[in-house]
Design a protein around this motif. Structure first.
Motif, PDB file in Angstrom:
ATOM      1  N   LYS B  20       3.150 -21.758   5.030  1.00 16.21           N
ATOM      2  CA  LYS B  20       2.083 -22.319   4.205  1.00 16.21           C
ATOM      3  C   LYS B  20       2.380 -22.089   2.730  1.00 16.21           C
ATOM      4  CE  LYS B  20      -1.784 -21.767   7.391  1.00 16.21           C
ATOM      5  NZ  LYS B  20      -2.900 -20.866   7.684  1.00 16.21           N
ATOM      6  N   GLY B  21       1.930 -23.027   1.907  1.00 14.99           N
ATOM      7  CA  GLY B  21       2.216 -22.976   0.476  1.00 14.99           C
ATOM      8  C   GLY B  21       1.792 -21.666  -0.173  1.00 14.99           C
ATOM      9  N   ASP B  22       0.671 -21.075   0.305  1.00 14.29           N
ATOM     10  CA  ASP B  22       0.172 -19.859  -0.335  1.00 14.29           C
ATOM     11  C   ASP B  22       0.720 -18.582   0.317  1.00 14.29           C
ATOM     12  OD1 ASP B  22      -1.091 -19.866   2.077  1.00 14.29           O
ATOM     13  OD2 ASP B  22      -3.141 -19.940   1.295  1.00 14.29           O
ATOM     14  N   ASN B  27       2.357 -22.665   9.084  1.00 16.16           N
ATOM     15  CA  ASN B  27       1.492 -23.820   9.293  1.00 16.16           C
ATOM     16  C   ASN B  27       1.417 -24.184  10.773  1.00 16.16           C
ATOM     17  OD1 ASN B  27      -0.013 -26.139   8.945  1.00 16.16           O
ATOM     18  ND2 ASN B  27       1.786 -27.394   8.464  1.00 16.16           N
ATOM     19  N   LEU B  28       0.230 -24.093  11.343  1.00 14.48           N
ATOM     20  CA  LEU B  28       0.047 -24.416  12.761  1.00 14.48           C
ATOM     21  C   LEU B  28      -0.758 -25.694  12.952  1.00 14.48           C
ATOM     22  CD1 LEU B  28      -0.769 -20.868  14.200  1.00 14.48           C
ATOM     23  CD2 LEU B  28       1.415 -22.056  14.184  1.00 14.48           C
ATOM     24  N   VAL B 217      -0.351  -8.383   8.193  1.00 12.90           N
ATOM     25  CA  VAL B 217       0.717  -9.194   7.601  1.00 12.90           C
ATOM     26  C   VAL B 217       0.363  -9.380   6.137  1.00 12.90           C
ATOM     27  CG1 VAL B 217       1.896 -11.415   7.638  1.00 12.90           C
ATOM     28  CG2 VAL B 217       1.201 -10.343   9.776  1.00 12.90           C
ATOM     29  N   THR B 218       1.218  -8.897   5.247  1.00 17.30           N
ATOM     30  CA  THR B 218       0.886  -8.978   3.830  1.00 17.30           C
ATOM     31  C   THR B 218       1.406 -10.273   3.216  1.00 17.30           C
ATOM     32  OG1 THR B 218       2.862  -7.695   3.388  1.00 17.30           O
ATOM     33  CG2 THR B 218       0.785  -6.492   3.463  1.00 17.30           C
ATOM     34  N   LYS B 219       2.508 -10.797   3.762  1.00 17.52           N
ATOM     35  CA  LYS B 219       3.073 -11.993   3.147  1.00 17.52           C
ATOM     36  C   LYS B 219       4.006 -12.685   4.135  1.00 17.52           C
ATOM     37  CE  LYS B 219       6.002 -13.227  -0.656  1.00 17.52           C
ATOM     38  NZ  LYS B 219       7.091 -12.659  -1.421  1.00 17.52           N
ATOM     39  N   THR B 220       4.020 -13.998   4.112  1.00 15.45           N
ATOM     40  CA  THR B 220       4.989 -14.749   4.903  1.00 15.45           C
ATOM     41  C   THR B 220       5.776 -15.625   3.938  1.00 15.45           C
ATOM     42  OG1 THR B 220       3.364 -14.832   6.670  1.00 15.45           O
ATOM     43  CG2 THR B 220       5.261 -16.284   6.889  1.00 15.45           C
ATOM     44  N   SER B 221       7.084 -15.549   4.010  1.00 19.27           N
ATOM     45  CA  SER B 221       7.874 -16.395   3.106  1.00 19.27           C
ATOM     46  C   SER B 221       9.055 -16.989   3.857  1.00 19.27           C
ATOM     47  CB  SER B 221       8.361 -15.584   1.902  1.00 19.27           C
ATOM     48  OG  SER B 221       9.049 -14.438   2.351  1.00 19.27           O
ATOM     49  N   PRO B 222       9.470 -18.187   3.456  1.00 14.91           N
ATOM     50  CA  PRO B 222      10.620 -18.808   4.112  1.00 14.91           C
ATOM     51  C   PRO B 222      11.903 -18.074   3.708  1.00 14.91           C
ATOM     52  CG  PRO B 222       9.862 -20.186   2.300  1.00 14.91           C
ATOM     53  CD  PRO B 222       8.927 -19.022   2.382  1.00 14.91           C
TER      54      PRO B 222
END
Lengths: 555, 248
Positions: B20-22, B27-28, B217-222
Motif C-alpha cells: 500500500k502507498g502509505d 494491498n488485498l 507490524v510497524t512498516k511494510t515496504s517493497p
C-alpha cells in the motif's frame, strides 16, 4: 479427445447452464433465480475466480443494474465514484491537443449519472449476489466445447486437466472434464468467445449481419500522487498517436480517476488498422508521455496491466441470438455500445432478456430443444435495441471518415437527430482483411520505454499476474504451422509479434539463419486479438487448462 | 486414525504483491486468495492416507474471517470429511494460531496433525513447531516423505545438508515441504459435494483460547528496486568503477 480410449465423464443436469461469469452471465443467472428460485442454474468460468479475467475501463451506466437489483446501494455494490466531469481532447501530436468545448460533446459521451468502477470488482459482487440466490458458480472450469446432439445444444463439457504438451495424460494427474447439461445453455464468454465463434459458424447465425468489428483495449491501473487525483474526473481523447484525420489507425484513449488515488488509463485501437508495423502496446506506452496524460501519471506507480478485445460493430453486426437449446448474450453476441464505449449495462440487459425467455419457456414445460424466440423479440422491444439503434452509425462513420470528421458526423446524428438519421451506414470489410503488405507500409520507430511512464511488454505482463501450467497443449492453435513464417512474415512482417499485447508471438532466428515462429502460450492474457487479426485467420484461441490466464484484481 | 489438517487463507501465489502507498500493509483489495500451497500438500497427503486405508477420517481446520470458509470448502473438495472454522477477524500471530490449534487438537484427539511448513504470506514457519511444543508431542518438520506404521511415523526431512530420516511416535505434528507430493486437481463433482459437507463454526472463546500478546507490524515496504547496471569497456575502467564505489 486426445487419446483413443473413450473417456468416462461425470454428468450433471441443470435447467440452465451459463458459460462465463461476467456481467452478462451473472445477470442472467440472477434473473433466472429471481423468476423462479427453484431453477437449477450453474455458471462455469475459466478464470481462477470470478473477476480474474474481467477487464474494462470502466465507466458504468447503472440502468440495467437498477432493473436487476434496485437496492444495489444497500447491498454494497462497488459503485463508489460518480463521474464528476467529462474532458475530451483531440490530440494533434505528441504534445499538442485541443480540448473539445462541452457544447460539442456528443450526447453519447455525457457521463452524468454514471460511475467509474472496476468491472472485476462489480462482477465479484454480482457473483456473491448470485450465490446468495442459490446459483452454483464454478471458477477455474472453462467450457471446452458445446454438447450438440441432433443439432440441439444440450450443455457444455468442461476442459480436461492434466494433459502434457503432447496432449497425453499426465501420470496420476489426468482429470477428464465433466458434462454439464442444461435444458438451455447461455453463452456469455465475452468478445470472440471460442465456443460462440463456432456456434455462429455452425448455425450460420451471422448470415444476415454485417461483419463484427473489433478493437483491442489495453489498460493499466495506477496509483498517483494525491494532489493530482480528482475523483470522478473522466478524460477521453482521440487522435495522436493514432489517426485524427486519416482512417488507417483509429481508436481512443481514456483516463478515469477512481477512488483511493487510483486511475485507470488505457488505449483502444480498432483492429481495422492497416499498417502491419503498428503495435497497439507501443502506441499506448507512448501515449502516456503526452502532456494530457503525463500531468496525472507523473510521479505515480503502475499497479496492474491487462488487455482485452472488444466488439464495436454495433447493432447491425449482431448475429442471430438464438439456436436450438441456447442463446448468445453480452459481448459473446456483440451488444457493446461503442459510441458510449460501454458494454457492461448492455451485456447485463441482454443476459436478463435471455434469462426471462428461458424462465418463461421452462415454466411452460420447455425441455430445451426449442429456440428461445421470445429473447430476440424482447430485445427488439427493449431500451437496449433503441440505444444500439441510435448508435448504429458511429463505428462506420469513424471507419469511413476518421476520428475528426466521423466524430463530427456522430455529433450531428446524436445531438441534432437524437441518433435517428434516416439512413444506416455499413462497413463490410473484416478486420483481418485490412492490413496492407509490409512492402507498402511505413515502419514505425517506437521510443524506448523510460521505466517511469512507459514500460516493456514483459514487465507489463508480469503485472497481469498471468500464469498457465507450462506442460499442457498450446491453447493457441495454428491451422497451418507453416503460414507464420512462409506467408505472414514475407507479406506482413508477421504482425502477431506486434498486435499481441503480451509477447506471446515471436519470430526467432535459428543458428542456421532460418526463422522459427515461437508461441509463448503461458504469457497469454486471453485478449483474443490473434484469433481476430491474423490476416490468414490461422490462429485459433481455445481454452487452456482451468484457472490459467491473468489474475486481475481490480481491472 | 483421525488426521487433522490445518489450512490457511493467503494471497494466491500468482498474484504480484503490491505494498500500500502509505506502507500500512499489503494491498488485498480485490486480490485473489487461495489455500496456502504447503497446506494443499498437507491436505493431499492426508487424503492419500485415507485412500490407502491408514486414516479413517480427515478433518480440516482453519482460522480466519467469514471468507476463509472458501478454503475449507476446497479442503472438503480435496477429500476432508468435515471441517472446523475458528472464526477470528483479527490478524493471528503464530503463537495465537498454535494455541487455537492446540485446543482443536485436544478436542478432536487425532492420531496425526498435518500442516504446511509455513504460510506463503508471512513466511513465519513457526506455527507447526509451536503447536507441537504446546501439546508436548513430537514434531517432524519439512517432510518430504511420510510413512505411517502403527503408532510410529517415519519422516524424511528436507534439511540444508540433504535428507534426514527420523522416526516419531504418534500423535505428532508433521509439516509438509514442497516435495511431499503433488496435489491433485480438484474435480468439479467433488467441489459440488463439498458444498454439502459439514462445517462447524467455533470462536476462540468457545475453545477457551486467549490471543497471545501479538507482534506489531510497524512498516511494510517493497524490496528496493534494482539499480541499472553499467557497461565497462576495459579492466581498468572496471577497477576504477569498483574503487569509485568503495568496493576494492
Amino acid at each position: 479427445m486426445t487419446e483413443n480410449e473413450a473417456v468416462e465423464r461425470d454428468v450433471m443436469e441443470y435447467d440452465v447452464v451459463i458459460v462465463g461469469a461476467g456481467p452478462a452471465g451473472l445477470s442472467a443467472a440472477i434473473r433466472l433465480k429471481q423468476q423462479n428460485e427453484d431453477l437449477a442454474v450453474c455458471v462455469v468460468e475459466k478464470g481462477s475466480e470470478v473477476g480474474a479475467h474481467i477487464l474494462s475501463g470502466a465507466i458504468f451506466e447503472p440502468r440495467a443494474l437498477n432493473e436487476l437489483i434496485p437496492d444495489w446501494k444497500d447491498k454494497g455494490a462497488p459503485l463508489n465514484t460518480a463521474v464528476s466531469r467529462d474532458d475530451i481532447y483531440f490530440m494533434t501530436g505528441e504534445s499538442g491537443a485541443f480540448k473539445m468545448p462541452g457544447l460539442f460533446v456528443p450526447k453519447t459521451m455525457h457521463n452524468h449519472g454514471n460511475y467509474i468502477i472496476s468491472l472485476g470488482k462489480l462482477c465479484r459482487w454480482l457473483g456473491e449476489q448470485a450465490e446468495a440466490l442459490g446459483v452454483e458458480i464454478y471458477p477455474g472450469f472453462p467450457a471446452q466445447d458445446a454438447i450438440i446432439e441432433d443439432g440441439i445444444v444440450r450443455g457444455i463439457v468442461t476442459g480436461d486437466m492434466g494433459l502434457d504438451k503432447e496432449g497425453k495424460h499426465k501420470e496420476g494427474m489426468y482429470t477428464p472434464g465433466m458434462e454439464l447439461r442444461g435444458k438451455y445453455t447461455l453463452f456469455a464468454e465475452g468478445c470472440r468467445g471460442h465456443i460462440g465463434k463456432k456456434l455462429i459458424r455452425q448455425y450460420e447465425l451471422d448470415n444476415d449481419a454485417d461483419p463484427q468489428h473489433f478493437g483491442i483495449g489495453i489498460k493499466e491501473l495506477w496509483e498517483i500522487p494525491a494532489e493530482k487525483h480528482q475523483p470522478g474526473l473522466v478524460v477521453h481523447s482521440a487522435g495522436w498517436p493514432l489517426d485524427l484525420i486519416g482512417t488507417g489507425s483509429l481508436g481512443g484513449s481514456f483516463l478515469y480517476h477512481l477512488e483511493d488515488n487510483k486511475v485507470a488509463v488505457g488505449l483502444i485501437v480498432d483492429l481495422s488498422y492497416t499498417n502491419p508495423y503498428l503495435s497497439p502496446f507501443d502506441e499506448f506506452q507512448r501515449l502516456k508521455h503526452h502532456p494530457v496524460f503525463k500531468q496525472y501519471l507523473e510521479g505515480g506507480k503502475r499497479l496492474s496491466y491487462g488487455a482485452r478485445a472488444l466488439n464495436k460493430g454495433g447493432l447491425y453486426s449482431i448475429p442471430k441470438m438464438v439456436f436450438p437449446g441456447g442463446a448468445l448474450i453480452g459481448c459473446d453476441l456483440g451488444t457493446m455500445n461503442f459510441a458510449k464505449i460501454k458494454g457492461s449495462h448492455t451485456a447485463m440487459k441482454s443476459g436478463m432478456l435471455a434469462a426471462d425467455a428461458a424462465a418463461t419457456a421452462l415454466k411452460a414445460g420447455g425441455q430445451g430443444a426449442d429456440v428461445l424466440e421470445s429473447y430476440p423479440e424482447a430485445f427488439k422491444a427493449s431500451w437496449l435495441y433503441d440505444e444500439l439503434y441510435r448508435s448504429r452509425n458511429f463505428g462506420v462513420f469513424l471507419h469511413k471518415f476518421g476520428a475528426l470528421i466521423g466524430g463530427a458526423l456522430n455529433f450531428i446524428e446524436q445531438n441534432l437527430f437524437g441518433g435517428k438519421l434516416p439512413f444506416t451506414a455499413h462497413d463490410r470489410k473484416r478486420d483481418h482483411e485490412t492490413l496492407v503488405p509490409a512492402s507498402q507500409a511505413q515502419k514505425i520507430d517506437y521510443p524506448k520505454p523510460d521505466g517511469k511512464l512507459s514500460f516493456d511488454k514483459l514487465s507489463s505482463v508480469f503485472l497481469s499476474s498471468t500464469s498457465h501450467e507450462e506442460d499442457q497443449p498450446s491453447h493457441l492453435q495454428l491451422t497451418d504451422a507453416s503460414i507464420p513464417i512462409d506467408k505472414n512474415l514475407p507479406e506482413y512482417a508477421e504482425p502477431a509479434q506486434r498486435y499481441c499485447p503480451a509477447g506471446v508471438y515471436e519470430v526467432v532466428e535459428e543458428k542456421d539463419g532460418g526463422k522459427r515462429f515461437q508461441i509463448n502460450a503461458a504469457n497469454c492474457v486471453h485478449c483474443k486479438t490473434c484469433d481476430i487479426k491474423d490476416p490468414a485467420q490461422n490462429i485459433t484461441w481455445v481454452a487452456p487448462e482451468g484457472g490459467g490466464g491473468p489474475n486481475y484484481s481490480a481491472m | 486414525m483421525k488426521v487433522l489438517v490445518s489450512v490457511k487463507r493467503v494471497v494466491d501465489y500468482n498474484v504480484r504483491i503490491q505494498v500500500k502507498g502509505d506502507g500500512s500493509g499489503v494491498n488485498l483489495d480485490g486480490v485473489k486468495m487461495s489455500m496456502n500451497p504447503f497446506d494443499e500438500i498437507a491436505m493431499e497427503e492426508a487424503v492419500r492416507l485415507k485412500e490407502a486405508g491408514t486414516a479413517e477420517e480427515v478433518i480440516a481446520v482453519t482460522i480466519g474471517g467469514d471468507k476463509a470458509e472458501e478454503q475449507l470448502r476446497s479442503a472438503l473438495a480435496f477429500g476432508a470429511d468435515r471441517a472446523i472454522h475458528v472464526k477470528v477477524n483479527e490478524e493471528v500471530s503464530p503463537l495465537t494460531a498454535a494455541r487455537i490449534l492446540k485446543a482443536v487438537f485436544e478436542k478432536e484427539q487425532p492420531g496425526l496433525f498435518l500442516m504446511g511448513k509455513q504460510a506463503i504470506d508471512d513466511d513465519n514457519n513457526q506455527t507447526g513447531q509451536m503447536t507441537s511444543a504446546l501439546l508436548g508431542i513430537p514434531q517432524a518438520t519439512f517432510a518430504g516423505e511420510l510413512k505411517i506404521d502403527g503408532n510410529k511415523a517415519t519422516v524424511v526431512r528436507e534439511v540444508d545438508a540433504g535428507l534426514e530420516t527420523i522416526e516419531v511416535d504418534l500423535p505428532a505434528v508433521v509439516t509438509a515441504d514442497l516435495r511431499l507430493n503433488e496435489p491433485r486437481y480438484l474435480k468439479l463433482p467433488d467441489i459440488m459435494k463439498a458444498k454439502r459437507k459439514p462445517v462447524e463454526t467455533v470462536s476462540m472463546a468457545d475453545l477457551g483460547v486467549e490471543a497471545a500478546p501479538g507482534l506489531t507490524v510497524t512498516k511494510t515496504s517493497p524490496p528496493p528496486a534494482r539499480a541499472a547496471g553499467i557497461k565497462v569497456k576495459t579492466v581498468d575502467e572496471l577497477v576504477a568503477a569498483l574503487k569509485d564505489k568503495g568496493l576494492v
